[in-house]
Structure formats: C-alpha cells, structure tokens
Design a protein around this motif. Structure first.
Motif, PDB file in Angstrom:
ATOM      1  N   UNK A 242       0.804  -1.128   0.045  1.00 42.27           N
ATOM      2  CA  UNK A 242       0.158  -0.034   0.001  1.00 42.27           C
ATOM      3  C   UNK A 242       1.065   1.401   0.133  1.00 42.27           C
ATOM      4  N   UNK A 243       1.990   1.268   0.742  1.00 42.22           N
ATOM      5  CA  UNK A 243       3.201   2.145   0.625  1.00 42.22           C
ATOM      6  C   UNK A 243       4.508   1.965   0.001  1.00 42.22           C
ATOM      7  N   UNK A 244       5.121   2.745  -0.491  1.00 41.79           N
ATOM      8  CA  UNK A 244       6.496   2.457  -0.615  1.00 41.79           C
ATOM      9  C   UNK A 244       7.342   3.071   0.263  1.00 41.79           C
ATOM     10  N   UNK A 245       7.973   2.435   1.087  1.00 45.06           N
ATOM     11  CA  UNK A 245       8.758   3.229   2.127  1.00 45.06           C
ATOM     12  C   UNK A 245      10.315   2.828   1.842  1.00 45.06           C
ATOM     13  N   UNK A 246      11.088   4.012   1.692  1.00 49.68           N
ATOM     14  CA  UNK A 246      12.396   3.665   1.506  1.00 49.68           C
ATOM     15  C   UNK A 246      13.108   4.080   2.652  1.00 49.68           C
ATOM     16  N   UNK A 247      14.050   3.418   3.306  1.00 45.43           N
ATOM     17  CA  UNK A 247      14.852   3.628   4.547  1.00 45.43           C
ATOM     18  C   UNK A 247      16.212   3.963   4.339  1.00 45.43           C
ATOM     19  N   UNK A 248      17.004   4.696   5.203  1.00 44.57           N
ATOM     20  CA  UNK A 248      18.117   5.290   4.715  1.00 44.57           C
ATOM     21  C   UNK A 248      18.894   5.418   6.349  1.00 44.57           C
ATOM     22  N   UNK A 249      20.108   4.740   6.223  1.00 45.81           N
ATOM     23  CA  UNK A 249      20.883   4.897   7.740  1.00 45.81           C
ATOM     24  C   UNK A 249      21.776   3.862   7.882  1.00 45.81           C
ATOM     25  N   UNK A 250      22.252   3.906   9.075  1.00 47.06           N
ATOM     26  CA  UNK A 250      23.049   2.766   9.487  1.00 47.06           C
ATOM     27  C   UNK A 250      22.370   1.355   9.560  1.00 47.06           C
ATOM     28  N   UNK A 251      22.873   0.282   9.248  1.00 50.74           N
ATOM     29  CA  UNK A 251      22.251  -1.058   9.151  1.00 50.74           C
ATOM     30  C   UNK A 251      21.671  -1.551  10.561  1.00 50.74           C
ATOM     31  N   UNK A 252      22.514  -0.731  11.525  1.00 48.40           N
ATOM     32  CA  UNK A 252      21.955  -1.499  13.065  1.00 48.40           C
ATOM     33  C   UNK A 252      20.762  -0.611  13.183  1.00 48.40           C
ATOM     34  N   UNK A 253      20.300   0.340  12.513  1.00 46.71           N
ATOM     35  CA  UNK A 253      19.007   1.212  12.280  1.00 46.71           C
ATOM     36  C   UNK A 253      17.820   0.664  11.493  1.00 46.71           C
ATOM     37  N   UNK A 254      18.431   0.575  10.199  1.00 42.50           N
ATOM     38  CA  UNK A 254      17.493   0.161   9.093  1.00 42.50           C
ATOM     39  C   UNK A 254      17.644  -1.422   8.747  1.00 42.50           C
ATOM     40  N   UNK A 255      18.565  -1.946   8.865  1.00 45.84           N
ATOM     41  CA  UNK A 255      18.666  -3.447   8.733  1.00 45.84           C
ATOM     42  C   UNK A 255      19.376  -3.585   7.344  1.00 45.84           C
ATOM     43  N   UNK A 256      19.800  -2.417   6.725  1.00 42.76           N
ATOM     44  CA  UNK A 256      20.397  -2.449   5.402  1.00 42.76           C
ATOM     45  C   UNK A 256      19.677  -3.241   4.200  1.00 42.76           C
ATOM     46  N   UNK A 257      20.341  -4.107   3.511  1.00 46.71           N
ATOM     47  CA  UNK A 257      19.691  -4.548   2.361  1.00 46.71           C
ATOM     48  C   UNK A 257      18.867  -5.709   2.764  1.00 46.71           C
ATOM     49  N   UNK A 258      19.048  -6.362   3.938  1.00 46.84           N
ATOM     50  CA  UNK A 258      18.346  -7.350   4.573  1.00 46.84           C
ATOM     51  C   UNK A 258      16.767  -6.974   4.897  1.00 46.84           C
TER      52      UNK A 258
END
Length: 297
Positions: A242-258
């Motif tokens: 329903x939404x397209x959410x793009x995350x940005x920041x350190x992997x510890x915060x966003x999980x990175x590519x996983x």
C-alpha cells in the motif's frame, strides 16, 4: 476353507498397520522432506500469481488451507496420531486474531522507532492491488513455515530435548533458511533467529497451538511488505504494498539490504512480547524438560 479366509483377512488388516509403524520410524525425514516441498511449491505458485491480485488472494488462501490439510494428514498418517491438538478448532479464530494484532503491532512499533531515529528517507503511495496480493502470498507463507518449523521441528525436538533446547535449535534453523535469499546477511539471519524464530516458538509454547504463531507470522509479514512496502528478509522480490517506504541510515537502525528485521531495534521490539510469552508459559507449566529428566524424576 473358512479358517484360511479368516487368516487372509487378518493378514490384510495387519499389513497396513505394520507398514504404517515402519513409516513412523522415519517420521522426521518424511515430515521434513514433504513439508519443505510444500513450502517451496507454495512459494513458486505465489510468485506465478503475484502480479494478478484478483488471483493472488484466493490462491494464497487456498494454499494456506491446503497446507493445513496436508499437515493434518501427514501427522496422522506418518505419526499415527489420532488427534492434532496444535490445530484444534476450538479457539482458532481468537488465537489468529490475537496473533495478528501482536504481529502487526510489533512491526508498526518497529517502523515508528526507525522513523523517530531518522531512518525514513522517502514515503509514497503504492497500490491497493499490491496490498491484496501480498495478503494472499503471506497467508501461504505463514502456514507453511509455521507447520514446518513449529509444528514439526520445534515440536519433535521438544519431545526429545525439552523446551529450551528446542527453542535454540529451531530458531537457528529458522534463521538459517533465510540465507538462501539474495540479499541475505549473517547478521540478518541471526536477527531473524533471535526475533522471529524465538518469538514465534514462544507463541506456540504458551498456547500449544499453531494458530497464534500463524496469525503473528502472517501479520508481521503482511504489515512489513503489504502495508509499508519495505524489503523482507533479504528477498530479491521488490515489495509491492500500500505504501512505498525507503529507509536510509546505518544497518543497525534500518537493517540494510536485509530489511528492518535485521536492525537492532527489531531485536528490542521483539524481545518484549517474547519475554512476556515465555514468562506466562513458565507460570502455566508449559516449559518442558528433557525426556530423560522427566523419566528419572
């Protein structure tokens, strides 16, 4: 002549019984191989219909129902069980709803925390079709993974080694299976084991039912991909929610590519319900000891 007929009838009755007893000896490999095949086949069918929401939803629900029927049949045929208490119909809908509320609430809390710490880069509308298709897909995923990992792996390990060992081993295996995903990372799979694996096993332990973990698993994945539209468990399939959410920041915060499941915040968010579930299980006597300890006691 009459006595010979009676002997033949006895042999005909005994034949299947002996065969089924022999099948039960190999119950673990038979159950695992069959349910892994069902899980892979379900994923393949889901991918085929994912782009057609009007088909994806009923097909996904049908796959979930078929998966449950297959599990019932397998456990009765291979294990010679007369009943399947972990799929007891009584309280089914209540447990599914409670699991769904817990799963959705936990993932929403995770995303809000990521946003509070500046992890949201962009947010836009996706599609209702993607929401519908994801609902069908995640229904099949939740059922097949829960019947395999909690219904077979955890349940049988617990019978032999007790609850604590079964929690550890089944959770690690649950995390390890996500290594096959394209963008999988060691941190991501370990996080899946510590968050999803332990939390879902705890949901099974506290109820001795698959309905609560199925509802929890479905809602977590559905909210993840179907509502927020963020990458799930390192998959190479682009989210269509329903939404397209793009995350940005350190992997510890966003999980990175996983994806967010590999973030430190996911561990913290999932820790709360996991501890509460296990505490309740301990208080109600649902934590089981190793079979040898139980016998010696």
């Amino acid at each position: 002549m009459a006595s010979t007929d009676h002997l033949d009838g006895t042999l005909q009755e005994a034949g299947p019984s002996i065969g089924r007893r022999r099948l039960r000896t190999f119950r673990v490999p038979v159950l695992l191989v069959t349910l892994i095949f069902v899980m892979v086949a379900t994923g393949g069918v889901n991918q085929l219909v994912a782009s057609v929401p009007i088909l994806a939803l009923p097909v996904g629900i049908g796959l979930a129902v078929a998966g449950l029927a297959c599990y019932r049949w397998l456990t009765r045929t291979v294990e010679l069980r007369t009943a399947v208490p972990e799929l007891e119909p009584a309280g089914r809908w209540s447990l599914l709803v409670r699991g769904a509320l817990l799963g959705a609430g936990a993932f929403i809390a995770l995303m809000l925390l990521i946003g509070m710490f500046g992890g949201w880069k962009d947010l836009s509308w996706g599609s209702v079709g993607g929401l519908v298709a994801t609902a069908g897909m995640m229904a099949g995923v939740a059922v097949t993974e829960e019947t395999l990992f909690r219904g077979v792996v955890f349940r049988i390990l617990e019978e032999r080694a007790g609850t604590v060992a079964a929690l550890a081993v089944s959770s690690l295996l649950f995390g390890a299976i996500h290594l096959v995903n394209t963008n999988a990372t060691l941190m991501g799979t370990l996080s899946i084991a510590l968050t999803g694996g332990v939390m879902l096993a705890a949901a099974y332990v506290v109820t001795r039912s698959l309905w609560l973990p199925i509802g929890l698993h479905f809602a977590w994945n559905f909210t993840h991909a179907g509502i927020f539209g963020v990458v799930i468990s390192g998959s190479d399939m682009p989210p269509n929610g329903l939404l397209n959410t793009t995350l940005s920041g350190p992997s510890l915060l966003t999980g990175g590519t996983f994806g967010p499941e590999a973030s430190l915040l996911a561990l913290l968010v999932c820790l709360v319900p996991t501890v509460l579930l296990l505490r309740h299980a301990a208080r109600t006597g649902q934590i089981r000891r190793r079979r040898t300890e139980a016998v010696s006691a």
